[in-house]
Design an enzyme around this catalytic site. Sequence first.
Site, PDB file in Angstrom:
ATOM      1  N   VAL A  28       5.754 -76.116  69.565  1.00  0.00           N
ATOM      2  CA  VAL A  28       7.580 -75.280  69.284  1.00  0.00           C
ATOM      3  C   VAL A  28       8.119 -76.114  69.437  1.00  0.00           C
ATOM      4  O   VAL A  28       8.672 -76.070  70.560  1.00  0.00           O
ATOM      5  CB  VAL A  28       7.105 -73.882  70.357  1.00  0.00           C
ATOM      6  CG1 VAL A  28       7.598 -73.143  70.151  1.00  0.00           C
ATOM      7  CG2 VAL A  28       5.921 -72.382  70.467  1.00  0.00           C
ATOM      8  N   SER A  29       8.789 -75.476  67.834  1.00  0.00           N
ATOM      9  CA  SER A  29      10.163 -76.759  67.719  1.00  0.00           C
ATOM     10  C   SER A  29      11.737 -76.466  69.296  1.00  0.00           C
ATOM     11  O   SER A  29      11.380 -75.797  68.760  1.00  0.00           O
ATOM     12  CB  SER A  29      10.222 -77.225  66.572  1.00  0.00           C
ATOM     13  OG  SER A  29       8.894 -77.427  65.581  1.00  0.00           O
TER      14      SER A  29
END
Length: 412
Positions: free
Chosen positions: A80-81
């Site tokens: 998840v960036s």
Amino acid sequence: MNTLSDSNVTEEQTAQAGELNERLVSALERAGRITTPEVAAAFRVTPRHLFVPDVALAEAYKDDYQPTDRDGEGRLLSSVSAPWLVAQMLEYLRPRPGDSVLEVGSGGFNAALLHRLVGEAGSVTSIDIDPAVTERARRCLQAAGLEDSVRVLTGDGAHGVPERAPYDRIEVTVQAAAIEQAWLDQLAPDGVLVVPLRVRGLGRLVALVPDGTGHYTGGGWLPCGFVAMRGEAASSTQVHALTPGARVRVDGAPPFDPEALTKALDSAGSAYWSGVEVGASEGTRPVIDLWFATVLDTYGTLLVDPQKSALRALPGGTPLTWNTDSSSAAYVTMRPVEGQTSRYEYGVVLHGEDHALAEALVASLREWNRDHRGRPGPVLHVYSEGTDPAAMAPGRALERPGAPMVLTWPKG
């Protein structure tokens, strides 16, 4: 440690999550990562902890990426960036209420933000090649009550999702080695395509729009790192070990002799200084990297561990070039300006006897300083497959599969 996947989450923890999210959004606004009220509002109503349920609350709201899967050798397969990068991409994308959006690469959090931005009148389709990633995204979206608001598909995102095209916005959330023709074919005539693109081994975020001639232009060039695309569009970037503590990253570079290049870098280096001075806060390093990726026919990034190597490479990697037989190599370096604490001079270190190699790099540094410093950066031109090269803009043709691309540096 209590995480938000626990069944005994309390109201106090939920309130704490809200406070942490507000602090995160405020910090992103102060940093200039969030610049529009629409993106800020989307972040405020999208609890990030629901998309990273196996970490502590404080960790979920850090401005950092969260790994979600690795292979047997520890390489990152999905994540998840980081919020700052998610926000920056959405600011580039500028989705509007009612838009149809395609997301290539699934994590759940970004898709949830996209849904908030396009609203019930819009649509969000997210596709990923990894079934474990899409299953996880579905679970997280369900936890957020959005399972019916985002369509999540398993497949190779290089092909897009043609049955739902055209899309007003296409956002690629994995590192792409090329601009896929399918993305261009599925983009609406006034659409926007945002892609973290590998440009000769450099990761850069670009936003593309139609230029009115049937082709596309763009820029942005924010340095960024993403998990690389898999499948047919996998990256061709390679990293080769050289002398102890040093590696070279190449993508589409002419072949080199690793043994000869190692021998060259093991020899004593000679410095050539350019007279080009910059301020520490000017932020020229990413620009210089991109400049040399454009102007050099033979280009790589020299990566050095300062604990193991005496090479004077710049932290994070520095432009490297070499001659035909790999007997000489030259790379960009910097030194402090004497008597000043926040100014530096660009220069070149040559290993070997090919002095013309270093002199050409110094001349190129001076050209950038004279013609492009402080001005708008390069423009990426993207053409449909089959376009006559004679009809393309002059500049560096990026040789790779997919839509033809040319990088140019306008003057003035």
